[in-house]
Design a protein around this motif. Structure first.
Motif, PDB file in Angstrom:
ATOM      1  N   PRO A  99      62.121 -45.820  -9.932  1.00 19.62           N
ATOM      2  CA  PRO A  99      62.427 -46.671  -8.919  1.00 19.62           C
ATOM      3  C   PRO A  99      63.868 -47.185  -9.209  1.00 19.62           C
ATOM      4  O   PRO A  99      64.443 -47.479  -8.429  1.00 19.62           O
ATOM      5  CB  PRO A  99      61.472 -47.787  -9.178  1.00 19.62           C
ATOM      6  CG  PRO A  99      60.170 -46.952  -9.471  1.00 19.62           C
ATOM      7  CD  PRO A  99      60.853 -45.955 -10.646  1.00 19.62           C
ATOM      8  N   LEU A 100      64.409 -47.421 -10.605  1.00 24.06           N
ATOM      9  CA  LEU A 100      65.543 -47.752 -11.079  1.00 24.06           C
ATOM     10  C   LEU A 100      66.565 -47.055 -10.641  1.00 24.06           C
ATOM     11  O   LEU A 100      67.645 -47.239 -10.074  1.00 24.06           O
ATOM     12  CB  LEU A 100      65.597 -47.994 -12.414  1.00 24.06           C
ATOM     13  CG  LEU A 100      67.053 -48.569 -13.005  1.00 24.06           C
ATOM     14  CD1 LEU A 100      67.307 -49.777 -12.743  1.00 24.06           C
ATOM     15  CD2 LEU A 100      67.051 -48.528 -14.667  1.00 24.06           C
ATOM     16  N   TRP A 101      66.371 -45.628 -10.797  1.00 19.45           N
ATOM     17  CA  TRP A 101      67.397 -44.527 -10.383  1.00 19.45           C
ATOM     18  C   TRP A 101      67.438 -44.504  -8.615  1.00 19.45           C
ATOM     19  O   TRP A 101      68.797 -44.510  -8.184  1.00 19.45           O
ATOM     20  CB  TRP A 101      67.201 -43.261 -10.856  1.00 19.45           C
ATOM     21  CG  TRP A 101      67.119 -43.122 -12.287  1.00 19.45           C
ATOM     22  CD1 TRP A 101      67.813 -43.894 -13.158  1.00 19.45           C
ATOM     23  CD2 TRP A 101      66.517 -42.273 -13.066  1.00 19.45           C
ATOM     24  NE1 TRP A 101      67.801 -43.523 -14.224  1.00 19.45           N
ATOM     25  CE2 TRP A 101      66.806 -42.552 -14.546  1.00 19.45           C
ATOM     26  CE3 TRP A 101      65.518 -41.333 -13.054  1.00 19.45           C
ATOM     27  CZ2 TRP A 101      66.464 -41.987 -15.394  1.00 19.45           C
ATOM     28  CZ3 TRP A 101      64.864 -40.421 -14.196  1.00 19.45           C
ATOM     29  CH2 TRP A 101      65.414 -41.068 -15.422  1.00 19.45           C
ATOM     30  N   ASP A 102      66.367 -44.630  -8.040  1.00 23.85           N
ATOM     31  CA  ASP A 102      66.413 -44.824  -6.589  1.00 23.85           C
ATOM     32  C   ASP A 102      67.322 -45.978  -5.936  1.00 23.85           C
ATOM     33  O   ASP A 102      68.183 -45.891  -5.129  1.00 23.85           O
ATOM     34  CB  ASP A 102      64.909 -44.875  -6.117  1.00 23.85           C
ATOM     35  CG  ASP A 102      64.213 -43.552  -6.122  1.00 23.85           C
ATOM     36  OD1 ASP A 102      64.725 -42.473  -6.527  1.00 23.85           O
ATOM     37  OD2 ASP A 102      62.931 -43.596  -6.022  1.00 23.85           O
ATOM     38  N   TRP A 103      66.889 -47.250  -6.912  1.00 22.10           N
ATOM     39  CA  TRP A 103      67.727 -48.493  -6.516  1.00 22.10           C
ATOM     40  C   TRP A 103      69.090 -48.180  -6.604  1.00 22.10           C
ATOM     41  O   TRP A 103      69.919 -48.718  -5.939  1.00 22.10           O
ATOM     42  CB  TRP A 103      67.140 -49.778  -7.266  1.00 22.10           C
ATOM     43  CG  TRP A 103      67.910 -50.796  -7.324  1.00 22.10           C
ATOM     44  CD1 TRP A 103      67.582 -51.779  -6.162  1.00 22.10           C
ATOM     45  CD2 TRP A 103      69.008 -51.426  -8.097  1.00 22.10           C
ATOM     46  NE1 TRP A 103      68.632 -52.531  -6.338  1.00 22.10           N
ATOM     47  CE2 TRP A 103      69.444 -52.683  -7.438  1.00 22.10           C
ATOM     48  CE3 TRP A 103      69.423 -50.903  -9.111  1.00 22.10           C
ATOM     49  CZ2 TRP A 103      70.626 -53.317  -8.043  1.00 22.10           C
ATOM     50  CZ3 TRP A 103      70.569 -51.333  -9.649  1.00 22.10           C
ATOM     51  CH2 TRP A 103      71.090 -52.531  -9.226  1.00 22.10           C
ATOM     52  N   SER A 104      69.551 -47.543  -7.709  1.00 23.38           N
ATOM     53  CA  SER A 104      70.964 -47.308  -8.225  1.00 23.38           C
ATOM     54  C   SER A 104      71.682 -46.666  -7.213  1.00 23.38           C
ATOM     55  O   SER A 104      72.823 -46.623  -7.041  1.00 23.38           O
ATOM     56  CB  SER A 104      71.106 -46.685  -9.622  1.00 23.38           C
ATOM     57  OG  SER A 104      70.513 -45.584  -9.627  1.00 23.38           O
ATOM     58  N   GLU A 105      70.920 -45.636  -6.501  1.00 20.13           N
ATOM     59  CA  GLU A 105      71.652 -44.935  -5.365  1.00 20.13           C
ATOM     60  C   GLU A 105      72.047 -45.717  -4.377  1.00 20.13           C
ATOM     61  O   GLU A 105      73.173 -45.571  -3.743  1.00 20.13           O
ATOM     62  CB  GLU A 105      70.668 -43.738  -4.838  1.00 20.13           C
ATOM     63  CG  GLU A 105      70.565 -42.742  -5.977  1.00 20.13           C
ATOM     64  CD  GLU A 105      69.916 -41.350  -5.650  1.00 20.13           C
ATOM     65  OE1 GLU A 105      69.415 -41.481  -4.692  1.00 20.13           O
ATOM     66  OE2 GLU A 105      69.758 -40.423  -6.600  1.00 20.13           O
ATOM     67  N   ILE A 106      71.135 -46.578  -3.864  1.00  9.45           N
ATOM     68  CA  ILE A 106      71.320 -47.525  -2.700  1.00  9.45           C
ATOM     69  C   ILE A 106      72.589 -48.581  -3.374  1.00  9.45           C
ATOM     70  O   ILE A 106      73.479 -48.654  -2.418  1.00  9.45           O
ATOM     71  CB  ILE A 106      70.091 -48.283  -2.481  1.00  9.45           C
ATOM     72  CG1 ILE A 106      68.937 -47.073  -1.673  1.00  9.45           C
ATOM     73  CG2 ILE A 106      70.392 -49.183  -1.524  1.00  9.45           C
ATOM     74  CD1 ILE A 106      67.682 -47.788  -1.684  1.00  9.45           C
ATOM     75  N   TRP A 107      72.287 -49.096  -4.360  1.00  7.71           N
ATOM     76  CA  TRP A 107      73.252 -50.102  -5.013  1.00  7.71           C
ATOM     77  C   TRP A 107      74.554 -49.485  -4.916  1.00  7.71           C
ATOM     78  O   TRP A 107      75.568 -50.116  -4.735  1.00  7.71           O
ATOM     79  CB  TRP A 107      72.702 -50.573  -6.264  1.00  7.71           C
ATOM     80  CG  TRP A 107      73.804 -51.446  -6.816  1.00  7.71           C
ATOM     81  CD1 TRP A 107      74.115 -52.785  -6.511  1.00  7.71           C
ATOM     82  CD2 TRP A 107      74.602 -51.286  -8.192  1.00  7.71           C
ATOM     83  NE1 TRP A 107      74.688 -53.189  -7.458  1.00  7.71           N
ATOM     84  CE2 TRP A 107      75.387 -52.324  -8.316  1.00  7.71           C
ATOM     85  CE3 TRP A 107      74.782 -50.114  -8.653  1.00  7.71           C
ATOM     86  CZ2 TRP A 107      76.294 -52.508  -9.300  1.00  7.71           C
ATOM     87  CZ3 TRP A 107      75.769 -50.429  -9.782  1.00  7.71           C
ATOM     88  CH2 TRP A 107      76.387 -51.544  -9.985  1.00  7.71           C
ATOM     89  N   THR A 108      74.944 -48.126  -5.315  1.00  2.08           N
ATOM     90  CA  THR A 108      76.298 -47.703  -5.433  1.00  2.08           C
ATOM     91  C   THR A 108      77.049 -47.450  -4.238  1.00  2.08           C
ATOM     92  O   THR A 108      78.126 -47.512  -4.054  1.00  2.08           O
ATOM     93  CB  THR A 108      76.218 -46.229  -6.373  1.00  2.08           C
ATOM     94  OG1 THR A 108      75.410 -45.334  -5.827  1.00  2.08           O
ATOM     95  CG2 THR A 108      76.050 -46.659  -7.743  1.00  2.08           C
ATOM     96  N   ASP A 109      76.015 -47.238  -3.150  1.00  3.49           N
ATOM     97  CA  ASP A 109      76.588 -47.294  -1.800  1.00  3.49           C
ATOM     98  C   ASP A 109      77.010 -48.543  -1.284  1.00  3.49           C
ATOM     99  O   ASP A 109      77.863 -48.240  -0.048  1.00  3.49           O
ATOM    100  CB  ASP A 109      75.363 -46.390  -0.830  1.00  3.49           C
ATOM    101  CG  ASP A 109      75.456 -44.788  -1.157  1.00  3.49           C
ATOM    102  OD1 ASP A 109      76.409 -44.290  -1.819  1.00  3.49           O
ATOM    103  OD2 ASP A 109      74.308 -44.330  -0.724  1.00  3.49           O
ATOM    104  N   ARG A 110      76.206 -49.492  -1.391  1.00  2.00           N
ATOM    105  CA  ARG A 110      76.337 -51.060  -0.996  1.00  2.00           C
ATOM    106  C   ARG A 110      76.109 -51.972  -1.934  1.00  2.00           C
ATOM    107  O   ARG A 110      75.266 -52.790  -1.629  1.00  2.00           O
ATOM    108  CB  ARG A 110      75.736 -50.900   0.369  1.00  2.00           C
ATOM    109  CG  ARG A 110      74.270 -50.279   0.600  1.00  2.00           C
ATOM    110  CD  ARG A 110      73.819 -50.703   1.726  1.00  2.00           C
ATOM    111  NE  ARG A 110      73.143 -49.253   2.373  1.00  2.00           N
ATOM    112  CZ  ARG A 110      72.401 -49.167   3.102  1.00  2.00           C
ATOM    113  NH1 ARG A 110      71.576 -50.190   3.572  1.00  2.00           N
ATOM    114  NH2 ARG A 110      71.928 -48.103   3.501  1.00  2.00           N
ATOM    115  N   PRO A 111      77.075 -51.995  -2.911  1.00  2.00           N
ATOM    116  CA  PRO A 111      76.578 -52.985  -3.725  1.00  2.00           C
ATOM    117  C   PRO A 111      76.462 -54.586  -3.361  1.00  2.00           C
ATOM    118  O   PRO A 111      76.114 -55.284  -3.997  1.00  2.00           O
ATOM    119  CB  PRO A 111      77.756 -53.010  -5.067  1.00  2.00           C
ATOM    120  CG  PRO A 111      78.847 -52.082  -4.174  1.00  2.00           C
ATOM    121  CD  PRO A 111      78.169 -51.432  -3.079  1.00  2.00           C
TER     122      PRO A 111
END
Length: 117
Positions: A99-111
């Motif tokens: 879940p952290l890795w999934d979250w980080s992919e979204i976060w890097t696209d739109r922090p």
């Protein structure tokens, strides 16, 4: 799930041993630890290939981190000069971190976009 208000802050490493999550954070919070788990998640790698994938992590640092992860039961070495692979505990750690890795992919696209999917 416990909240931060349910416990007193740990004052020493000995006290954190009473809280397994703090012991895990102490281990995995060290530089390069989670990167090693990340790189080994798809499958076993030899030291040289792992070192190549780790970028600017020195050989001595990588060796140290591999020893620490072995001692923690998260990875094992296959043979005296073999590859490193995650143990069942290491695989479960990777699953817990998904879940952290999934979250980080979204976060890097739109922090800075607070309207997440």
């Amino acid at each position: 799930m416990r909240s931060a208000n349910d416990r007193e802050p740990a004052e020493s490493a000995d006290e954190s041993s009473n809280a397994p999550v703090l012991a895990a954070i102490d281990l995995l919070g060290q530089r390069w630890m989670l990167r090693v788990v990340w790189e080994l998640e798809p499958g076993p790698l030899g030291f040289l290939e792992l070192r190549r994938r780790m970028g600017n992590c020195s050989s001595s640092m990588l060796s140290n981190r591999l020893q620490q992860l072995q001692a923690a039961g998260l990875l094992e070495k296959l043979g005296p000069k073999g590859s490193y692979e995650l143990t069942i505990a290491g695989i479960r750690l990777g699953e817990a971190l998904q879940p952290l890795w999934d979250w980080s992919e979204i976060w890097t696209d739109r922090p800075h976009d607070f309207r997440w999917p």
